[in-house]
Design an enzyme around this catalytic site. Structure first.
Site, mmCIF file in Angstrom:
data_model
loop_
_atom_site.group_PDB
_atom_site.id
_atom_site.type_symbol
_atom_site.label_atom_id
_atom_site.label_comp_id
_atom_site.label_asym_id
_atom_site.label_seq_id
_atom_site.Cartn_x
_atom_site.Cartn_y
_atom_site.Cartn_z
ATOM 1 C CD GLU A 54 -3.045 -0.746 -0.022
ATOM 2 O OE1 GLU A 54 -3.316 0.423 -0.337
ATOM 3 O OE2 GLU A 54 -3.539 -1.729 -0.608
ATOM 4 C CG ASP A 71 -6.558 5.685 -0.825
ATOM 5 O OD1 ASP A 71 -7.693 6.006 -0.421
ATOM 6 O OD2 ASP A 71 -6.364 4.797 -1.674
#
Length: 148
Positions: A54, A71
């Site tokens: 991620e 994000d």
């Protein structure tokens, strides 16, 4: 002289966020102490692998998405649903400012990630995990890190 003093003061007030990029083993220890090992049935290896794919373990990682949301942090937690950027339409299910997810202190990020795993479909929220970690032998991710 006053101008120089004023510029020095302004320089001190401007906060520059330096990226903190953790090592795999440092994260393994932090995650283990935070109770992520086997949280919701996911081994420590799952969490370490997911954080790598991620954010590459970068606490200040931010990804702008096409829908206008962002994000944030080591777990790439989305602003529209999970944290507050300042817009009223954001859901903020983790009851946390998005800025708290991009600091060296991983407490808020870990608490929010636990909430996501508990309230959604486990780790399926994270595309990095689905693509690179799901269904794989993840024992190597904590190997040599002095965690149980």
């Amino acid at each position: 002289m006053k101008a120089a003093s004023l510029l020095a003061l302004i320089g001190c007030l401007i906060m520059v966020t330096e990226p903190k990029i953790y090592t795999r083993c440092k994260l393994a220890k932090i995650f283990s102490r935070a109770g992520l090992d086997n949280y919701q049935g996911f081994s420590l290896g799952n969490w370490i692998c997911m954080a790598y794919y991620e954010s590459r373990y970068n606490t200040t990682a931010e990804t702008q998405l096409e829908d206008g949301s962002i994000d944030y942090g080591i777990f790439q937690i989305n602003s529209f649903t999970w944290c507050r950027r300042a817009k009223l339409q954001e859901k903020n299910h983790c009851h946390v400012a998005c800025s708290a997810l991009i600091t060296d202190d991983l407490t808020d990020a870990i608490l929010c990630a636990k909430k996501i795993a508990k309230e959604t479909e486990g780790m399926n929220y994270w595309q990095g995990w689905k693509k690179h970690c799901e269904g794989k032998d993840l024992s190597e991710w904590k190997k040599g890190c002095e965690v149980s």
